[in-house]
Write a protein that holds these residues in place. Sequence first.
Motif, PDB file in Angstrom:
ATOM      1  N   GLY A 179       0.794  -1.222   0.000  1.00  8.42           N
ATOM      2  CA  GLY A 179       0.000   0.000   0.000  1.00  8.42           C
ATOM      3  C   GLY A 179       0.829   1.277   0.000  1.00  8.42           C
ATOM      4  N   ALA A 180       2.146   1.149  -0.087  1.00  5.96           N
ATOM      5  CA  ALA A 180       3.011   2.334  -0.055  1.00  5.96           C
ATOM      6  C   ALA A 180       2.791   3.228  -1.272  1.00  5.96           C
ATOM      7  CB  ALA A 180       4.476   1.913   0.010  1.00  5.96           C
ATOM      8  N   MET A 181       2.562   2.604  -2.414  1.00  8.04           N
ATOM      9  CA  MET A 181       2.385   3.349  -3.654  1.00  8.04           C
ATOM     10  C   MET A 181       0.901   3.441  -4.018  1.00  8.04           C
ATOM     11  SD  MET A 181       5.518   4.039  -4.293  1.00  8.04           S
ATOM     12  CE  MET A 181       5.239   4.880  -5.857  1.00  8.04           C
ATOM     13  N   ILE A 182       0.510   4.616  -4.480  1.00  5.15           N
ATOM     14  CA  ILE A 182      -0.855   4.798  -4.991  1.00  5.15           C
ATOM     15  C   ILE A 182      -0.800   4.612  -6.497  1.00  5.15           C
ATOM     16  CG2 ILE A 182      -2.766   6.415  -5.271  1.00  5.15           C
ATOM     17  CD1 ILE A 182      -1.883   7.744  -2.673  1.00  5.15           C
ATOM     18  N   GLU A 183      -1.449   3.588  -6.989  1.00  7.27           N
ATOM     19  CA  GLU A 183      -1.367   3.268  -8.409  1.00  7.27           C
ATOM     20  C   GLU A 183      -2.666   3.544  -9.157  1.00  7.27           C
ATOM     21  OE1 GLU A 183       0.128  -0.701  -8.667  1.00  7.27           O
ATOM     22  OE2 GLU A 183       2.114  -0.145  -7.901  1.00  7.27           O
ATOM     23  N   GLU A 184      -3.715   3.902  -8.433  1.00  5.72           N
ATOM     24  CA  GLU A 184      -4.972   4.283  -9.076  1.00  5.72           C
ATOM     25  C   GLU A 184      -5.006   5.797  -9.247  1.00  5.72           C
ATOM     26  OE1 GLU A 184      -8.819   2.848  -7.870  1.00  5.72           O
ATOM     27  OE2 GLU A 184      -7.900   1.072  -6.956  1.00  5.72           O
ATOM     28  N   GLU A 185      -5.193   6.215 -10.485  1.00  2.87           N
ATOM     29  CA  GLU A 185      -5.170   7.635 -10.803  1.00  2.87           C
ATOM     30  C   GLU A 185      -6.195   8.430 -10.004  1.00  2.87           C
ATOM     31  OE1 GLU A 185      -6.609  10.009 -14.642  1.00  2.87           O
ATOM     32  OE2 GLU A 185      -5.010   8.556 -15.042  1.00  2.87           O
ATOM     33  N   THR A 186      -7.395   7.917  -9.862  1.00  2.00           N
ATOM     34  CA  THR A 186      -8.447   8.649  -9.152  1.00  2.00           C
ATOM     35  C   THR A 186      -8.075   8.867  -7.685  1.00  2.00           C
ATOM     36  OG1 THR A 186      -9.625   6.564  -8.765  1.00  2.00           O
ATOM     37  CG2 THR A 186     -10.305   7.889 -10.661  1.00  2.00           C
ATOM     38  N   LEU A 187      -7.416   7.884  -7.087  1.00  2.00           N
ATOM     39  CA  LEU A 187      -7.000   8.017  -5.690  1.00  2.00           C
ATOM     40  C   LEU A 187      -5.880   9.046  -5.547  1.00  2.00           C
ATOM     41  CD1 LEU A 187      -7.013   4.287  -4.493  1.00  2.00           C
ATOM     42  CD2 LEU A 187      -8.740   6.059  -4.094  1.00  2.00           C
ATOM     43  N   ALA A 188      -4.971   9.061  -6.509  1.00  2.00           N
ATOM     44  CA  ALA A 188      -3.877  10.039  -6.471  1.00  2.00           C
ATOM     45  C   ALA A 188      -4.424  11.456  -6.591  1.00  2.00           C
ATOM     46  CB  ALA A 188      -2.876   9.758  -7.584  1.00  2.00           C
ATOM     47  N   VAL A 189      -5.347  11.655  -7.517  1.00  3.28           N
ATOM     48  CA  VAL A 189      -5.940  12.983  -7.717  1.00  3.28           C
ATOM     49  C   VAL A 189      -6.713  13.403  -6.467  1.00  3.28           C
ATOM     50  CG1 VAL A 189      -7.679  14.265  -9.022  1.00  3.28           C
ATOM     51  CG2 VAL A 189      -6.041  12.808 -10.225  1.00  3.28           C
ATOM     52  N   LYS A 190      -7.454  12.473  -5.883  1.00  5.87           N
ATOM     53  CA  LYS A 190      -8.224  12.770  -4.666  1.00  5.87           C
ATOM     54  C   LYS A 190      -7.295  13.191  -3.537  1.00  5.87           C
ATOM     55  CE  LYS A 190     -11.459  10.660  -1.381  1.00  5.87           C
ATOM     56  NZ  LYS A 190     -12.194   9.402  -1.027  1.00  5.87           N
ATOM     57  N   GLN A 191      -6.175  12.488  -3.381  1.00  2.28           N
ATOM     58  CA  GLN A 191      -5.227  12.823  -2.315  1.00  2.28           C
ATOM     59  C   GLN A 191      -4.599  14.197  -2.556  1.00  2.28           C
ATOM     60  OE1 GLN A 191      -2.793   9.969  -0.085  1.00  2.28           O
ATOM     61  NE2 GLN A 191      -0.984  10.855  -1.106  1.00  2.28           N
ATOM     62  N   VAL A 226       3.170   9.483 -16.558  1.00  6.11           N
ATOM     63  CA  VAL A 226       2.744  10.490 -17.528  1.00  6.11           C
ATOM     64  C   VAL A 226       1.258  10.785 -17.368  1.00  6.11           C
ATOM     65  CG1 VAL A 226       2.541  11.076 -19.967  1.00  6.11           C
ATOM     66  CG2 VAL A 226       4.558   9.830 -19.156  1.00  6.11           C
ATOM     67  N   GLU A 227       0.464   9.728 -17.221  1.00  4.87           N
ATOM     68  CA  GLU A 227      -0.980   9.912 -17.049  1.00  4.87           C
ATOM     69  C   GLU A 227      -1.283  10.649 -15.745  1.00  4.87           C
ATOM     70  OE1 GLU A 227       0.510   7.112 -17.810  1.00  4.87           O
ATOM     71  OE2 GLU A 227      -0.327   6.437 -19.727  1.00  4.87           O
ATOM     72  N   PHE A 228      -0.566  10.290 -14.669  1.00  6.92           N
ATOM     73  CA  PHE A 228      -0.764  10.972 -13.395  1.00  6.92           C
ATOM     74  C   PHE A 228      -0.463  12.458 -13.557  1.00  6.92           C
ATOM     75  CE2 PHE A 228      -0.462   7.739  -9.672  1.00  6.92           C
ATOM     76  CZ  PHE A 228      -1.445   6.965 -10.256  1.00  6.92           C
ATOM     77  N   ALA A 229       0.670  12.768 -14.170  1.00 10.30           N
ATOM     78  CA  ALA A 229       1.076  14.165 -14.329  1.00 10.30           C
ATOM     79  C   ALA A 229       0.052  14.939 -15.153  1.00 10.30           C
ATOM     80  CB  ALA A 229       2.447  14.227 -15.000  1.00 10.30           C
ATOM     81  N   ARG A 230      -0.369  14.355 -16.259  1.00 12.33           N
ATOM     82  CA  ARG A 230      -1.325  15.026 -17.145  1.00 12.33           C
ATOM     83  C   ARG A 230      -2.650  15.276 -16.426  1.00 12.33           C
ATOM     84  NH1 ARG A 230      -2.011  11.190 -20.647  1.00 12.33           N
ATOM     85  NH2 ARG A 230      -0.315  11.814 -22.029  1.00 12.33           N
ATOM     86  N   ASN A 231      -3.160  14.293 -15.730  1.00  9.22           N
ATOM     87  CA  ASN A 231      -4.475  14.416 -15.119  1.00  9.22           C
ATOM     88  C   ASN A 231      -4.457  15.235 -13.832  1.00  9.22           C
ATOM     89  OD1 ASN A 231      -6.326  12.903 -16.914  1.00  9.22           O
ATOM     90  ND2 ASN A 231      -4.902  11.242 -16.511  1.00  9.22           N
ATOM     91  N   ILE A 232      -3.387  15.158 -13.078  1.00 10.50           N
ATOM     92  CA  ILE A 232      -3.280  16.014 -11.899  1.00 10.50           C
ATOM     93  C   ILE A 232      -3.202  17.470 -12.335  1.00 10.50           C
ATOM     94  CG2 ILE A 232      -1.730  16.709 -10.029  1.00 10.50           C
ATOM     95  CD1 ILE A 232      -1.146  13.696  -9.628  1.00 10.50           C
ATOM     96  N   HIS A 233      -2.411  17.737 -13.368  1.00  5.81           N
ATOM     97  CA  HIS A 233      -2.299  19.093 -13.912  1.00  5.81           C
ATOM     98  C   HIS A 233      -3.670  19.604 -14.355  1.00  5.81           C
ATOM     99  CE1 HIS A 233      -1.325  22.199 -16.940  1.00  5.81           C
ATOM    100  NE2 HIS A 233      -0.201  22.379 -16.254  1.00  5.81           N
ATOM    101  N   ALA A 234      -4.400  18.793 -15.107  1.00 10.22           N
ATOM    102  CA  ALA A 234      -5.718  19.197 -15.608  1.00 10.22           C
ATOM    103  C   ALA A 234      -6.705  19.410 -14.470  1.00 10.22           C
ATOM    104  CB  ALA A 234      -6.242  18.141 -16.581  1.00 10.22           C
TER     105      ALA A 234
END
Length: 246
Positions: A179-191, A226-234
């Motif tokens: 559980g150390a890494m967040i690999e779901e994009e929606t969870l990363a954005v929420k955090q 790349v997807e994390f960066a793009r979607n967090i930015h957006a």
Amino acid sequence: MTYIDLNCDMGEGLDNDAAIMPYITSANIACGYHAGSPDTMKRTVELAAMHNVAAGAHPGFADPQNFGRTEQHLTEAALYDLVSTQVYALQSICRQHHIPLVHVKPHGALYNMAARDADMARVIVKAVRDVDKQLSFFGLSGSCLISAAEEAGLKTVSEVFADRTYQDNGTLTPRSVAGAMIEEETLAVKQVLQMITQQEVTTLSGKLIPLKAQTICIHGDGVHAVEFARNIHATLIQHHLTIQHP
């Protein structure tokens, strides 16, 4: 208006630097010890300048076989030399290209050890300050790195992580723990939104703890970097948050 910085570790031998660079505002550039080389340092500095991204030094342990993620116990003199040599090296490359070196962020085990060890933090901060007292210092929010840099008179930038979970004491969950890494994009954005807008985070155990979020780290070696960066930015733009270097 809320301002937030997005940073990413760069120049570490991965092939996605160019794809991530448009979505960040700070690049932490490997200085040849845990990863990188004079050539990758030069190319990454040029890439950062092309995208108007602030160039920062990312010094780590001389441990390329373990990517700088294995703890080492050095004398104060050796630790000072380890950090100052790497920061000087990137500063020299930046000067050759007429690009300012703006900040320093330790890497990997060096970062995590100093985040909880006040003596290590003071040595690292002294090395950075002796190179250039105008450099900003990135460190784990609420950690010894931030307090040591504040005591030394450096501008501090409190860092939080988009793709890592937290322990109840505010430290990052060790990578060896499930559980150390967040690999779901929606969870990363929420955090990310929680940390920026509420200045708090939900730990791995479910506890809510306060933290100061001034820069968000996105790991370039993540599977979905790349997807994390793009979607967090957006997402930040959609929530009317201004993305810029501190």
